[in-house]
Every structure is written in structure tokens, then in C-alpha cells.
Enzyme design. Structure first.
Site, short mmCIF file in Angstrom:
data_model
loop_
_atom_site.label_atom_id
_atom_site.label_comp_id
_atom_site.label_asym_id
_atom_site.label_seq_id
_atom_site.Cartn_x
_atom_site.Cartn_y
_atom_site.Cartn_z
N ASP A 31 5.80 42.63 31.21
CA ASP A 31 5.48 41.72 32.31
C ASP A 31 6.66 40.75 32.48
O ASP A 31 7.79 41.23 32.66
CB ASP A 31 4.13 41.02 32.05
CG ASP A 31 3.51 40.51 33.34
OD1 ASP A 31 3.70 41.14 34.39
OD2 ASP A 31 2.85 39.46 33.31
N ASP A 72 6.10 47.95 30.36
CA ASP A 72 6.98 46.77 30.45
C ASP A 72 6.33 45.59 29.73
O ASP A 72 5.18 45.67 29.33
CB ASP A 72 7.19 46.43 31.93
CG ASP A 72 5.85 46.15 32.62
OD1 ASP A 72 5.48 45.12 32.69
OD2 ASP A 72 5.14 47.00 33.07
N1 LIG Z 1 3.43 43.92 34.46
C1 LIG Z 1 2.54 44.51 35.22
N2 LIG Z 1 1.67 43.80 35.97
C2 LIG Z 1 0.75 44.40 36.75
N3 LIG Z 1 0.64 45.75 36.88
C3 LIG Z 1 1.49 46.49 36.17
N4 LIG Z 1 1.62 47.83 36.08
C4 LIG Z 1 2.62 48.09 35.23
N5 LIG Z 1 3.16 46.94 34.75
C5 LIG Z 1 2.47 45.93 35.33
#
Ligand SMILES: Nc1ncnc2[nH]cnc12
Ligand SMILES: CSC[C@H]1O[C@H](OP(=O)(O)O)[C@H](O)[C@@H]1O
Length: 299
Positions: free
Chosen positions: A216, A214
Site C-alpha cells: 500500500d 504491494d
Molecule cells: N494497496 C491496495 N489498495 C487497494 N486495493 C489493492 N489491490 C491491490 N493492492 C491494493
């Protein structure tokens, strides 16, 4: 490289979110392993791949019952050490902090920024104090082999990058995410510290395959991270992750000389223990038998 001693590697794999098994293992056996540091996250899965011994541990336990802050990182690392592991492949789902690192890409990180709070982070407490080097926390040899194997599989790979480790379990605020981006960090997750510190103290080589799931919460054109999005992307990443592990274990498992290159951990405790033998607390030494037996008890 110092060719004074040959190593028969045993490869440990710590499987993160969405990775609770590895493929192609022969002579598979789940075994309960105890540690003086408590219980590891789950039983350990022992087996061989193309004749190379390997040991798998699902970081959060099968079914993912344990959150990042409650993992017993010391028990996990100690149990892998007791199982004979020399080299740890850490597999982790991460958020991307850079436009060019898109979901589905794999990052062979070479640095960590540790923002965790209150997690036990050392095996060397009162009674036997040690300070190991963390300048190069990742084995350059392992990371390069993992990157080579991933590229052969057609995976888009970034070689190098910093992984920001937050305490969680909540994801970051947008201001935090922007701050980490301003530091030049590449990815974000919640688990690789103190895992990498403890692996170094236990003299095990460590490399992380950070699998981007992703963006974030900083990217204007992408949804903010949710568990649903992470799991969805990991479902497609996990095929690549499993194939990579399948190929990397035989590549990393070849008999090799003791490694002293960047990020090598096999002699991390030489010159690290500051408490002289006469001042060490014997009750503390007993539980260091696996991680530090080489330097504490061999003559
Ligand atoms: N954006 C994110 N922040 C923290 N841990 C994660 N694991 C997967 N995506 C994450
Ligand atoms: C399920 S999303 C957040 C979770 O995923 C990552 O874990 P792991 O490194 O074990 O794959 C992240 O660090 C969080 O723990």
C-alpha cells in the site's frame, strides 16, 4: 456437522485483477447468463476439473472494463447461484498492511472490515426483509483446504487476517493506511464487500485467497502502490494462483455432508427472514427465486 444431507459441491471461482481464466478445465464453455438483478460482469465459464463441476467468473470482466464501484455484485452472485455453485473461491489482489505479509504471500482472510459506500449490498429489500449472520463471513473449511493446498505448492500462506474493503477506485492516503494498520487489519482491497455478504445471503460458502501485491503506501522502504506494481506482482502470483485453483477444486469438490461449522452458509436463511409470508411483496419474491427459493418456495 450434520450428516442429514450429502452435497455434491459445484465450485465457483471469482477471478480478480490479473486472473481472467482458469487452467485445466475440461468441457469448457463460456455461456451468457442472465439474472433478474442485471448482467453479471461477463459470461460464465463452465467446465469440470477431475470430474468436479466448476464455474469461473472474471470479476471485472475479461479485459478489466468494470471498476470495483460499478460491479453488479448482486448479478454476479445470483448468476453463480443459478449455475448451481455451492462454494465460492474469491481470488483477489490486495495490499499488505503488515510487514510480515510480503508481496507474493497469500492470505486466507477470515474477516472483513467494510468501508464501501453506496454499493447495493442485499438481495432482501422492501417487501421481504432478512438479516443473516456475518459473524464468521468466511468458510473455515474452505479456507483451511485452500491453505493446505497452497502450502503443498510451496506458497507462503497466512491463515487468518482481516481484509479492509475500501470504495476506491483511488488507493488510500497514507493516514488512512496507518489507521487501518492501527486497527490490526492485514490486507486492503476494493472488492470483497458486498460480495461476501451477498454470497452469505445466497447461502453459498465463501473463502478469499488474498494475494499480496504491494505494501500500500505506509512502508518507508517500498514504493507506494501503483497499478503497474500490482500487475507486475500479479504476473508472478498468477502462476501460483492458477496452480492453487487447479488443486483446490478437486479437494473442495468431494461429496460431503451439509456443513454447519464456522462460516458455513448453506442454511444461512433459516430463521433470517423477518417479514411473515402474508406480508411479503410477491413482485419482490420473484427475483429471489434463486438465492432464497429453498426457504421461500419449498414446503
Ligand atoms: N494497496 C491496495 N489498495 C487497494 N486495493 C489493492 N489491490 C491491490 N493492492 C491494493
Ligand atoms: C488493479 S489494482 C486494484 C484492484 O485490484 C483488486 O481487485 P480484485 O479484488 O478484483 O483482484 C482491488 O480490490 C482493486 O479492485
Amino acid at each position: 456437522m450434520v450428516a442429514d444431507k450429502m452435497i455434491e459441491p459445484v465450485i465457483g471461482v471469482i477471478g480478480g485483477s490479473g486472473l481472467y481464466e482458469i487452467d485445466g478445465l475440461e468441457n469448457r464453455e463460456w455461456r451468457r447468463c442472465e439474472s433478474p438483478w442485471g448482467s453479471p460482469s461477463d459470461e460464465l465459464l463452465f467446465g469440470t476439473l477431475d470430474g468436479v463441476k466448476c464455474v469461473f467468473l472474471p470479476r471485472h470482466g475479461r479485459g478489466h472494463p468494470i471498476p470495483p464501484s460499478r460491479l453488479n455484485y448482486r448479478a454476479n452472485i445470483d448468476a453463480l447461484k443459478r449455475a448451481g455453485v455451492t462454494d465460492i473461491i474469491s481470488l483477489s489482489a490486495v495490499g499488505s498492511l503488515k510487514e510480515e505479509l510480503a508481496p507474493g504471500h497469500f492470505v486466507l482472510v477470515d474477516q472483513f472490515i467494510d468501508l464501501t459506500q453506496g454499493r447495493p449490498r442485499t438481495f432482501f429489500e422492501e417487501g421481504c426483509v432478512a438479516h443473516v449472520s456475518m459473524g464468521e463471513p468466511v468458510s473455515a473449511r474452505m479456507a483451511s483446504t485452500l491453505a493446505d493446498e497452497a502450502e503443498k505448492l510451496g506458497i507462503t500462506v497466512a491463515r487468518g487476517g482481516s481484509y479492509v474493503v475500501i470504495e476506491g477506485p483511488q488507493f488510500s492516503t497514507r493516514a488512512e493506511s496507518e489507521l487501518y494498520r492501527s486497527w490490526g487489519a492485514s490486507v486492503i482491497g476494493m472488492t470483497n464487500m458486498p460480495e461476501a455478504r451477498l454470497a452469505r445471503e445466497a447461502e453459498m460458502n465463501y473463502a478469499t485467497v488474498a494475494m499480496v501485491t504491494d505494501y500500500d503506501c505506509w512502508h518507508e522502504e517500498h514504493e507506494h502502490v501503483t497499478v503497474e506494481a500490482v500487475v507486475r506482482t500479479m504476473k508472478s502470483n498468477s502462476k501460483h494462483a492458477r496452480e492453487l485453483v487447479r488443486r483446490a477444486i478437486p479437494a473442495l469438490g468431494r461429496t460431503r455432508p451439509l456443513c454447519t461449522g464456522p462460516g458455513a452458509a448453506e442454511r444461512a436463511l433459516d430463521n433470517a427472514i423477518i417479514t411473515p409470508p402474508e406480508a411479503r411483496d410477491f413482485s419482490v419474491l420473484a427475483r429471489l427465486d434463486a438465492v432464497a427459493g429453498r426457504v421461500l418456495f419449498s414446503s
